[in-house]
Design a protein around this motif. Sequence first.
Motif, PDB file in Angstrom:
ATOM      1  N   GLY A   1      10.210   7.872  -1.332  1.00  0.00           N
ATOM      2  CA  GLY A   1      10.797   8.469  -2.520  1.00  0.00           C
ATOM      3  C   GLY A   1      10.230   7.953  -3.822  1.00  0.00           C
ATOM      4  N   ALA A   2      11.115   7.576  -4.736  1.00  0.00           N
ATOM      5  CA  ALA A   2      10.722   7.135  -6.072  1.00  0.00           C
ATOM      6  C   ALA A   2      10.421   5.643  -6.134  1.00  0.00           C
ATOM      7  CB  ALA A   2      11.825   7.490  -7.072  1.00  0.00           C
ATOM      8  N   LEU A   3      10.377   4.979  -4.982  1.00  0.00           N
ATOM      9  CA  LEU A   3      10.094   3.544  -4.955  1.00  0.00           C
ATOM     10  C   LEU A   3       8.737   3.258  -5.583  1.00  0.00           C
ATOM     11  CD1 LEU A   3      11.603   1.078  -3.719  1.00  0.00           C
ATOM     12  CD2 LEU A   3      10.092   1.295  -1.745  1.00  0.00           C
ATOM     13  N   GLU A   4       8.624   2.149  -6.302  1.00  0.00           N
ATOM     14  CA  GLU A   4       7.360   1.754  -6.917  1.00  0.00           C
ATOM     15  C   GLU A   4       7.034   0.308  -6.548  1.00  0.00           C
ATOM     16  OE1 GLU A   4       6.359   4.368 -10.699  1.00  0.00           O
ATOM     17  OE2 GLU A   4       7.917   2.906 -11.163  1.00  0.00           O
ATOM     18  N   GLY A   5       5.793  -0.096  -6.856  1.00  0.00           N
ATOM     19  CA  GLY A   5       5.337  -1.434  -6.515  1.00  0.00           C
ATOM     20  C   GLY A   5       4.677  -1.441  -5.150  1.00  0.00           C
ATOM     21  N   GLU A   6       4.498  -2.653  -4.592  1.00  0.00           N
ATOM     22  CA  GLU A   6       3.895  -2.792  -3.264  1.00  0.00           C
ATOM     23  C   GLU A   6       4.899  -2.321  -2.211  1.00  0.00           C
ATOM     24  OE1 GLU A   6       0.805  -4.137  -2.318  1.00  0.00           O
ATOM     25  OE2 GLU A   6       0.249  -4.002  -4.437  1.00  0.00           O
ATOM     26  N   VAL A   7       4.500  -1.346  -1.424  1.00  0.00           N
ATOM     27  CA  VAL A   7       5.400  -0.738  -0.445  1.00  0.00           C
ATOM     28  C   VAL A   7       4.830  -0.935   0.954  1.00  0.00           C
ATOM     29  CG1 VAL A   7       6.424   1.421   0.361  1.00  0.00           C
ATOM     30  CG2 VAL A   7       6.259   0.964  -2.083  1.00  0.00           C
ATOM     31  N   THR A   8       5.572  -1.623   1.806  1.00  0.00           N
ATOM     32  CA  THR A   8       5.179  -1.832   3.193  1.00  0.00           C
ATOM     33  C   THR A   8       6.110  -1.039   4.114  1.00  0.00           C
ATOM     34  OG1 THR A   8       6.624  -3.731   3.641  1.00  0.00           O
ATOM     35  CG2 THR A   8       4.496  -4.184   2.558  1.00  0.00           C
ATOM     36  N   GLU A   9       5.834  -1.104   5.398  1.00  0.00           N
ATOM     37  CA  GLU A   9       6.653  -0.387   6.364  1.00  0.00           C
ATOM     38  C   GLU A   9       8.095  -0.876   6.374  1.00  0.00           C
ATOM     39  OE1 GLU A   9       2.380  -0.451   7.862  1.00  0.00           O
ATOM     40  OE2 GLU A   9       3.787  -1.890   7.002  1.00  0.00           O
TER      41      GLU A   9
ATOM     42  N   ARG B   1       3.083   7.677 -10.611  1.00  0.00           N
ATOM     43  CA  ARG B   1       3.917   6.731  -9.877  1.00  0.00           C
ATOM     44  C   ARG B   1       3.107   5.522  -9.441  1.00  0.00           C
ATOM     45  NH1 ARG B   1       6.473   9.896  -5.773  1.00  0.00           N
ATOM     46  NH2 ARG B   1       7.643  10.671  -7.570  1.00  0.00           N
ATOM     47  N   HIS B   2       3.646   4.344  -9.708  1.00  0.00           N
ATOM     48  CA  HIS B   2       2.967   3.089  -9.341  1.00  0.00           C
ATOM     49  C   HIS B   2       3.465   2.605  -7.978  1.00  0.00           C
ATOM     50  CE1 HIS B   2       0.770   2.333 -13.114  1.00  0.00           C
ATOM     51  NE2 HIS B   2       1.724   3.088 -13.628  1.00  0.00           N
ATOM     52  N   LEU B   3       3.292   3.469  -6.996  1.00  0.00           N
ATOM     53  CA  LEU B   3       3.608   3.133  -5.621  1.00  0.00           C
ATOM     54  C   LEU B   3       2.298   2.751  -4.939  1.00  0.00           C
ATOM     55  CD1 LEU B   3       5.842   5.121  -3.147  1.00  0.00           C
ATOM     56  CD2 LEU B   3       3.560   4.395  -2.481  1.00  0.00           C
ATOM     57  N   HIS B   4       2.213   1.545  -4.435  1.00  0.00           N
ATOM     58  CA  HIS B   4       0.981   1.036  -3.820  1.00  0.00           C
ATOM     59  C   HIS B   4       1.252   0.840  -2.341  1.00  0.00           C
ATOM     60  CE1 HIS B   4      -2.803  -1.618  -4.581  1.00  0.00           C
ATOM     61  NE2 HIS B   4      -3.076  -0.471  -4.012  1.00  0.00           N
ATOM     62  N   LEU B   5       0.763   1.759  -1.517  1.00  0.00           N
ATOM     63  CA  LEU B   5       1.037   1.734  -0.077  1.00  0.00           C
ATOM     64  C   LEU B   5       0.243   0.613   0.590  1.00  0.00           C
ATOM     65  CD1 LEU B   5       2.879   3.701   1.465  1.00  0.00           C
ATOM     66  CD2 LEU B   5       0.826   4.925   2.195  1.00  0.00           C
ATOM     67  N   ARG B   6       0.958  -0.223   1.331  1.00  0.00           N
ATOM     68  CA  ARG B   6       0.332  -1.344   2.015  1.00  0.00           C
ATOM     69  C   ARG B   6       0.892  -1.436   3.438  1.00  0.00           C
ATOM     70  NH1 ARG B   6      -3.372  -1.236  -0.672  1.00  0.00           N
ATOM     71  NH2 ARG B   6      -4.138  -2.687  -2.232  1.00  0.00           N
ATOM     72  N   GLY B   7       0.120  -2.063   4.307  1.00  0.00           N
ATOM     73  CA  GLY B   7       0.575  -2.283   5.681  1.00  0.00           C
ATOM     74  C   GLY B   7       0.882  -3.751   5.898  1.00  0.00           C
ATOM     75  N   GLU B   8       1.923  -4.023   6.652  1.00  0.00           N
ATOM     76  CA  GLU B   8       2.294  -5.426   6.941  1.00  0.00           C
ATOM     77  C   GLU B   8       1.344  -6.033   7.958  1.00  0.00           C
ATOM     78  OE1 GLU B   8       6.831  -6.391   5.933  1.00  0.00           O
ATOM     79  OE2 GLU B   8       6.535  -5.470   7.895  1.00  0.00           O
TER      80      GLU B   8
END
Length: 220
Positions: free
Chosen positions: A32-40, A213-220
Motif C-alpha cells: 500500500g502506501a508504506l514508505e521506506g525500506e520494505v521487506t517481506e 512514493r519512497h517505497l524501497h523494496l528489499r528482500g530479507e
Amino acid sequence: AAIAQGARVLVKAAERSGRPRVVHLSTMSVYGALEGEVTEASPRDASIGWYAKAKCEAEDVIADYEGGAVMLRPGCVWGPGSDLWVGRIGRLLRARRLGDLGAAGDGWSNLVAVDDVCAASIAALRIQAAPGIPRVFNLAAPDSPRWNDYFTDLALAIDATPVARLSARRLKIDAKLFGPPLKVAEILLEKSGRPAKALPDPLPPGLLGVFERHLHLRGE
C-alpha cells in the motif's frame, strides 16, 4: 473478483490434486502506501485501492493452502512485452507528458526484469517450502533507479530527447482532467471492437503516486 476468486479456485484444484507446489505471483502493491525500506516482514496495507485489496485477499487464500506454497511480490516488471512500464512510459515520453518530474518523480522505481521474474518463478518450484507455511519473496533489482533516472535512460534509448521538465501542477491537470475521459473512451472503443491505439495514453492519478512514493523494496 478474478484475482481473489482465481486464487481460491487454484487452491481447491491443488488440494484435489495431491497438494503440489503452488507459486503465486503477488505484487508490491500489497504494501500500500508504506514508505521506506520494505521487506517481506513489513505490514501489508490494502487501503490504496481495489487491486491491492484483491491481491491481499489472494495472498490470504494462498497462506491457508496446506501444500507447499511460495509467494513472489515483484515490483514494476519491465522488459520485452512490458507495455505498462516500457511501452506506455515511452509513448508518454515522446509526447512530452513525462520527463523530469522533480520531486514528483523522485520515488524508487523498484524495477525488476521479466527474465528475473521468470528465473525466480522457476527457483520457487525447487526450494523447500513447509506445508501450510508459505515462503514470501520481494522481487526488485538491487540497483533499481529512481523514476526520474529511469525516464531519462529510457528517453535516451528510444531517442525521445530532450527530456521535458514538468511541473507537479501540469501532471495533476493531465491525470485528473484528461485521464478519466481518455480511459472511458478507451473502454468504449474496446467494447465496440475498435482499436484504442489511436487514443493518447491516459495518465492515471494513481500512477503519479507510484512515481513519488519512497517505497524501497528489499528482500530479507
